[in-house]
Structure formats: structure tokens, C-alpha cells
Design a protein around this motif. Structure first.
Motif, PDB file in Angstrom:
ATOM      1  N   UNK A 144     -74.044 -68.113  45.491  1.00 30.50           N
ATOM      2  CA  UNK A 144     -73.145 -67.143  46.102  1.00 30.50           C
ATOM      3  C   UNK A 144     -73.377 -66.973  47.373  1.00 30.50           C
ATOM      4  N   UNK A 145     -72.410 -67.351  48.296  1.00 33.52           N
ATOM      5  CA  UNK A 145     -72.676 -66.952  49.785  1.00 33.52           C
ATOM      6  C   UNK A 145     -73.114 -65.683  50.018  1.00 33.52           C
ATOM      7  N   UNK A 146     -72.844 -64.487  49.578  1.00 33.60           N
ATOM      8  CA  UNK A 146     -73.346 -63.054  50.043  1.00 33.60           C
ATOM      9  C   UNK A 146     -74.397 -62.713  48.992  1.00 33.60           C
ATOM     10  N   UNK A 153     -71.709 -70.120  33.870  1.00 34.75           N
ATOM     11  CA  UNK A 153     -72.065 -69.652  35.416  1.00 34.75           C
ATOM     12  C   UNK A 153     -70.985 -69.928  36.327  1.00 34.75           C
ATOM     13  N   UNK A 154     -71.018 -69.644  37.424  1.00 32.03           N
ATOM     14  CA  UNK A 154     -70.220 -69.800  38.481  1.00 32.03           C
ATOM     15  C   UNK A 154     -70.531 -70.916  39.689  1.00 32.03           C
ATOM     16  N   UNK A 155     -69.509 -71.518  39.838  1.00 37.49           N
ATOM     17  CA  UNK A 155     -69.557 -72.302  41.285  1.00 37.49           C
ATOM     18  C   UNK A 155     -68.561 -71.466  42.277  1.00 37.49           C
ATOM     19  N   UNK A 199     -66.799 -66.590  49.007  1.00 31.86           N
ATOM     20  CA  UNK A 199     -67.460 -65.523  48.434  1.00 31.86           C
ATOM     21  C   UNK A 199     -66.419 -64.821  47.311  1.00 31.86           C
ATOM     22  N   UNK A 200     -65.057 -64.750  47.237  1.00 26.89           N
ATOM     23  CA  UNK A 200     -64.343 -64.498  46.402  1.00 26.89           C
ATOM     24  C   UNK A 200     -63.483 -65.410  45.507  1.00 26.89           C
ATOM     25  N   UNK A 241     -56.442 -69.609  37.962  1.00 25.44           N
ATOM     26  CA  UNK A 241     -56.653 -68.946  39.045  1.00 25.44           C
ATOM     27  C   UNK A 241     -56.991 -69.470  40.574  1.00 25.44           C
ATOM     28  N   UNK A 242     -57.152 -70.832  40.505  1.00 30.08           N
ATOM     29  CA  UNK A 242     -57.304 -71.494  41.676  1.00 30.08           C
ATOM     30  C   UNK A 242     -55.793 -72.115  41.975  1.00 30.08           C
TER      31      UNK A 242
END
Length: 194
Positions: free
Chosen positions: A34-36, A70-72, A76-77, A100-101
Motif C-alpha cells: 500500500x502506497x501510504x 489480500x489487496x493489490x 492508495x484508494x 468497484x473498478x
């Protein structure tokens, strides 16, 4: 986009293979970290993010003892949820959920998976792209993991090893076949490109 998915079937994956997948996905602007938060975010049973390093996540995947979600990250959102499961006889599935994409974001995820499927050393058995979610991801297990012949509703695109591709084409003659390299064939609807 509701309930769309990409179902990716492969033979056993190692920690090194997962690291290569992370590299290939990053070429498409899709990050594991995650970027943040500066960590991979694994979802626990209650849906909460559990931060861990890429190496820790790869180690869990390499042990093949449980399904991991898990997430890719596209930004950041904007995330893609990935459910990664081990299957007996040293195989695995990854379901990347496209809900959602925006269409361009879903295409980017699709391109990343297709690139990884043809470039990684671990053999891909099949990739099922169902952008609209007209079928259930698990409905493809029989034909992609075993020797089944039943094909759910037609997907938007399929990438599969030749014996699997031929079984799918016999069951769904509305698909045309193109060579995709690495022993894989791409199946798309005859009425136009996917």
C-alpha cells in the motif's frame, strides 16, 4: 462493475514465483505494498487489514496451508481483492475480484494477469476472465483443475493450456482460439474481440 472476476489456475507456486508476480504486476501500476501504509494488507477473518511485509505474505503462500485474502493497489484508494488458495496435488487458484473498478482499471488488472500467466515459470493451467460476473469462479474448477468437461456461462476471455482449451472449445463452440505462446491458447467470443 458488479461481481466481475479473473480466476487464475496454476501449478504450485513458490516464494520466488510470487516475487516475480509482484514485479510483473508493478509494470502495470498494480502494487502489493500500500502506497501510504508501506505494507501488504492481508484481510483477516473479520475483514480487517493486517499489515505484513511482502516476504511474510510470500512465505505464507509458499507454505500452502490456508486460503489467504489480500489487496493489490492501483492507487492508495483503489484496490483489487485477491483470494489465493492452495488446491491438492500442488495446484493453486487466485481469484481477483473486479467489482468497484472502472472498465479501464479492470482491463489493466486483466493485462497484468495475462502477462504474468505467459511470463512466469510456474505453469498456468487457465485464466478465466468474467468481467460481468455471469458465472461463479468455483464453477470453473472442474475443467481447469481436473478433467471435467462442463463449462459455465461463456466468459469474456480464457487463457488455457491446450488440453483444457480444447475441452472448453468443444463445450462452448461460440469461442475462437488464438495462440498465446507458452503452450497457452486464448479463447474469445467469435462475435468480436474481448
Amino acid at each position: 462493475m458488479a461481481d466481475g472476476f479473473i480466476q487464475w489456475y496454476r501449478d504450485g507456486v513458490t516464494t520466488a514465483d510470487f516475487a516475480e508476480q509482484v514485479e510483473i504486476f508493478s509494470e502495470f501500476g498494480i502494487k502489493l505494498i500500500h502506497p501510504n501504509r508501506n505494507a501488504a494488507l492481508v484481510l483477516d477473518i473479520e475483514g480487517n487489514d493486517v499489515p505484513m511485509s511482502q516476504e511474510e505474505l510470500a512465505g505464507l503462500i509458499g507454505r500452502r496451508f490456508a486460503t489467504l485474502t489480500f489487496n493489490w493497489w492501483l492507487t492508495a484508494d483503489i484496490n483489487v481483492v485477491d483470494t489465493h488458495g492452495a488446491v491438492p496435488v500442488d495446484r493453486e487458484t487466485q481469484t481477483l475480484w473486479l467489482d468497484g473498478l472502472r472498465p479501464d482499471e479492470a482491463r489493466r488488472v486483466e493485462s497484468a494477469v495475462m502477462a504474468a500467466a505467459t511470463r512466469l515459470p510456474v505453469p498456468t493451467r487457465a485464466v478465466i476472465v468474467d468481467r460481468r460476473g455471469v458465472s461463479d469462479p468455483d464453477a470453473w474448477d472442474s475443467i481447469a483443475l481436473w478433467d471435467g468437461t462442463g463449462v459455465p456461462l461463456l466468459p469474456d476471455a480464457v487463457l488455457a493450456l491446450e488440453p483444457i482449451a480444447e475441452r472448453i472449445r468443444r463445450a462452448a463452440p461460440g469461442l475462437r482460439k488464438e495462440d498465446a505462446g507458452s503452450g497457452l491458447s486464448r479463447l474469445v467470443p467469435r462475435h468480436g474481440p474481448a
